[in-house]
Design an enzyme around this catalytic site. Structure first.
Site, mmCIF file in Angstrom:
data_model
loop_
_atom_site.group_PDB
_atom_site.id
_atom_site.type_symbol
_atom_site.label_atom_id
_atom_site.label_comp_id
_atom_site.label_asym_id
_atom_site.label_seq_id
_atom_site.Cartn_x
_atom_site.Cartn_y
_atom_site.Cartn_z
ATOM 1 N N LYS A 1 0.839 -1.193 0.000
ATOM 2 C CA LYS A 1 0.000 0.000 0.000
ATOM 3 C C LYS A 1 0.876 1.245 0.000
ATOM 4 C CE LYS A 1 -0.437 0.164 5.050
ATOM 5 N NZ LYS A 1 -1.331 0.247 6.200
ATOM 6 N N TYR B 1 13.685 32.048 2.579
ATOM 7 C CA TYR B 1 12.485 32.819 2.873
ATOM 8 C C TYR B 1 12.464 33.291 4.330
ATOM 9 C CZ TYR B 1 10.347 31.401 -1.544
ATOM 10 O OH TYR B 1 10.065 31.212 -2.870
#
Length: 812
Positions: free
Chosen positions: A484, A710
């Site tokens: 999965k 940033y």
């Protein structure tokens, strides 16, 4: 060539029954799935994780007619056309045969052992000797008890040298390898942490490894490791190092590394020379010095050796599986070409089920002659291939002999010019060639270009981890593997193909779409789908996917859907909530569940299972047992009412390691398959499967007071070198790794992030290390430590790696 009769005489068996004593044996086989040339195969029924006697029938049905067995009461009457040789120990018989083949080889054999670098040294030595010598080498990293035996089988006097690796992980193993290899010349690369868990001390590991050289006349090694006291007195040591020591044969006077290259100043027999090598890391320098010392010990001059080293090329020693253009899969194994490694690569090609069409691009091999031509023909003639593309003048005759569609090109350039005409599409393409033909150029043209950050997935390590857990299971316990979430970030059909080849019993996916993709790519194993909803019922049935049923709403809806389609006895898996309290039927709902199931024919219960909440926590073992008891009670109630058998399973990865008493009928292997050991079980030797790598785009020097990234979060407090690398939060590198929390590794040195993590890149402080633009960067040097640093678990880091990050699969 050996007949089965002559092999019987070599092995001196307990008993022998020969239907055809003149049957010529060309291939040694131990795995019924890997039978290529059945008529000439000799099957060894090895007893390892699985008993090879159980697979004699499979091999016989594929055409194998000669077998080495050890079970006295084996029902040979069921195989009337077969030759059988009974021995006391099949492993010993295989190694005895390999030792006999080795004894017929009268030219020098070089044996290599050590903790790391064995395969690199072997490949470089082969390159360096290739100018005037024909060299036989063990394929890839075939250095185990089995690998060495298989490697020696094809050894013949056509070669001037044989170079054989020997690897061990436990005491008492090397004596068996020494008996087979009997090296005249030994190479000891180094001693490190690899397989350290199998030995009481470093000295114990050295003493075990040097057993390989019991009959050698010379051993080459780096002097700094101090192997001399452990070697037999009659052996001549040939050493190198950077200290003024009379015992050294080669002295390294100086070394300088710059721009991914090194210049070494060497002194040997009164001569001092500079040698330039296209590598700057310490490991490569040491490996090349081992190769230089070996050639010098063989009588080559320092000047000649330096000229040969200048022609060395970097090694890509791993068979890689890449996404190709036009929905192709590219298997790039273009770094070497010999019969043994070709067989390995063909086995891997046939594991791939995502395409019906399978194509081989093959260049000629070194030293082609009539005998090699015949062996190559026999190997290829039995292959089921869409087409074969041959490259090189020595292969021209094969074009007329092979039954498959064959195209021929005298050189790689002509093949590349014909790419449009060849129209590769929706096929698996194995590219296998000698270095001189540069088939890697073809691979680069056929592979999809994508983001330069890559997740490397080692399928051999995944297979190793699978066998580690499988070895814990008693006979009869089935194995379900979890694929999965894109196989925990590792891929889809690429991983499932390997699991199918290794005969796991079930796969599990989270969503029906994942199961559909596996079916569309040739996966035929039973697949359980976790928590499906009504919108995917049609896909479940169309692609034969088996749903987890976890409540009455889904159960009744699925029964109604099947009734409309006139489908009966469709397999389902009942999820019981025994304490996790996520999904599943509660214990007090079992009576109502029985009433529904007993009244319908549309579904048939394939398994009843539950999910453990804390199987890895010793303080919660009492609760774990409570969950087991609740599942057993519910299962017993269901079995009494339904009147037919079904499987029970509750053990996840941690429970496989910690709770053998609760294996039941099947276990579910998840994160452990991918190399993450959450339980640290003694004796469980897991290998990391995934490695996330990126590269340095730019390096700049910034002064005190400047800021990085940033919001100016990264503040420069000293003159610094800042590297920008090509990974960001859009790739799955969590923003919490910013501002020094995240650690990456460049050239073996750990560095920290600086500033905030950007969408597509981030910055590292490389002030204190040697780093250059385009250097490779290891994103998670320690996955568990990285997870802990941001308060999460390794699962999340793995499944968060974006699908835009290129997956590169390799085997080896």
């Amino acid at each position: 060539m050996y007949s089965i009769d002559s092999i019987g005489q070599i092995l001196r068996p307990k008993q022998i029954v020969l239907v055809s004593k003149d049957s010529v044996i060309t291939d040694l086989v131990y795995d019924s799935r890997k039978v290529a040339h059945a008529e000439g195969s000799l099957f060894f029924a090895l007893k390892a994780l699985r008993d090879g006697h159980r697979f004699v029938k499979d091999a016989y049905e594929k055409g194998v007619r000669s077998f080495i067995i050890s079970e006295d009461d084996f029902p040979v009457h069921n195989f009337p056309e077969a030759n059988f040789v009974w021995v006391a120990d099949v492993w010993q018989a295989l190694q005895q045969l390999a030792a006999h083949v080795r004894q017929q080889f009268e030219k020098p054999v070089i044996g290599i052992t050590g903790s790391n670098g064995k395969t690199v040294v072997k490949e470089w030595l082969t390159q360096l000797l290739a100018g005037d010598k024909k060299v036989y080498q063990s394929p890839k990293s075939y250095n185990s008890q089995l690998g060495v035996a298989l490697s020696l089988w094809n050894l013949s006097d056509d070669y001037d040298y044989a170079i054989i690796e020997a690897g061990i992980s436990m005491p008492e193993e090397m004596a068996h390898l020494e008996t087979m290899i009997k090296p005249d010349i030994g190479i000891f690369t180094n001693i490190g942490l690899a397989h350290a868990g199998g030995f009481a001390s470093k000295v114990a590991k050295i003493e075990e490894k040097v057993k390989l050289f019991a009959g050698s006349h010379t051993v080459i090694y780096p002097s700094k490791y101090g192997f001399a006291p452990y070697l037999p007195p009659a052996i001549t040591s040939f050493t190198f190092g950077d200290t003024a020591d009379d015992s050294l044969q080669v002295e390294v006077l100086d070394e300088e590394a710059r721009n991914q290259q090194s210049v070494l100043l060497l002194h040997y027999k009164g001569n001092t020379e500079k040698v330039r090598i296209p590598f700057s890391d310490k490991a490569s320098q040491e490996n090349i010095l081992i190769c230089i010392s070996t050639l010098l010990s063989l009588g080559y001059t320092l000047t000649d050796v330096i000229q040969r080293v200048g022609r060395l090329r970097p090694l890509e020693m791993r068979l890689q599986l890449l996404n190709g253009k036009n929905n192709c899969s590219i298997i790039d194994d273009s770094y070497s070409n010999d019969l043994a490694s070709l067989q390995i690569a063909l086995d891997f090609l046939h594991q791939q089920q995502q395409h019906d069409k399978k194509t081989l691009v093959l260049s000629e091999m070194e030293g082609m002659n009539a005998k090699l031509d015949e062996k190559l023909f026999k190997l290829l003639d039995g292959q089921s291939l869409y087409r074969i593309i041959l490259v090189g003048p020595a292969l021209a005759n094969l074009q007329q002999q092979l039954k498959q569609p064959v195209l021929y090109y005298a050189e790689t350039e002509a093949l590349i010019q014909d790419l449009d005409k060849l129209a590769f599409s929706q096929e698996s393409i194995l590219i296998k060639g000698s270095r001189t033909f540069h088939l890697e150029d073809l691979s680069q043209l056929l592979a999809d270009k994508s983001h330069e950050t890559v997740l490397e997935i080692n399928l051999q390590s995944l297979a190793h981890n699978l066998q580690q857990y499988r070895s814990l299971l008693p006979t009869g316990v089935k194995l379900m593997t979890m694929v999965k979430a894109f196989s925990y970030g590792s891929g889809s059909f690429e991983v499932a193909n390997l699991l199918q080849f290794n005969k796991v019993d079930y796969l599990t996916v989270a969503f029906a779409d994942e199961g559909v993709e596996l079916r569309q790519n040739g996966i035929e194993l039973p697949i359980m789908v976790l928590s499906p909803d009504e919108q995917v019922f049609d896909s479940l049935v169309r692609y034969k996917l088996e749903p987890e049923i976890y409540n009455f709403r889904i159960l009744n809806a699925f029964i109604a859907f099947l009734r409309r389609k006139s489908i009966a006895h469709y397999p389902i898996h009942l999820k019981m909530d025994t304490g996790m309290h996520r999904l599943g039927f509660l214990p007090n709902e079992v009576s109502s569940l029985v009433a529904v199931l007993d009244a319908v024919a549309e579904v048939q219960v394939k398994s009843v299972f539950s999910h453990l909440a804390a199987s890895g926590d010793p303080t919660q073992d009492e609760f774990t047992q409570l969950q087991v008891d609740r599942l057993n009670q519910a299962s017993a109630q269901l079995k009494d009412a339904l009147g037919y058998p079904f499987m029970r399973h509750i053990a996840n990865t941690s429970a496989i390691a910690r709770h053998p008493a609760i294996y039941m009928d099947m276990v579910r292997l998840g994160i452990g398959l991918y190399g993450v050991d959450m339980d640290h079980k003694e004796g469980l030797d897991l290998e990391p499967v995934s490695v996330l790598k990126t590269t340095i785009t730019q390096i700049k020097t910034l002064d005190v007071g400047e800021t990085v990234g940033y919001d100016r979060r990264g503040v420069i407090t000293r003159k610094s070198r800042i590297a920008t690398v090509k990974i960001g939060y859009a790739d799955g590198y969590n923003r919490h790794f910013g501002n020094g929390v995240g650690k990456m590794m460049i050239r073996g040195q750990e560095v920290a992030t600086i500033g905030s993590i950007c969408m597509d890149m981030c910055m590292l402080d490389v002030t204190d290390i040697v780093a250059n633009e385009e250097d490779e960067v290891l994103v998670f040097p320690d996955l568990q430590q990285a997870a802990q640093s941001i308060g999460t678990i390794p699962y999340e880091l793995l499944v968060s790696i974006s699908s835009r990050v290129k997956r590169v699969y390799f085997y080896g």
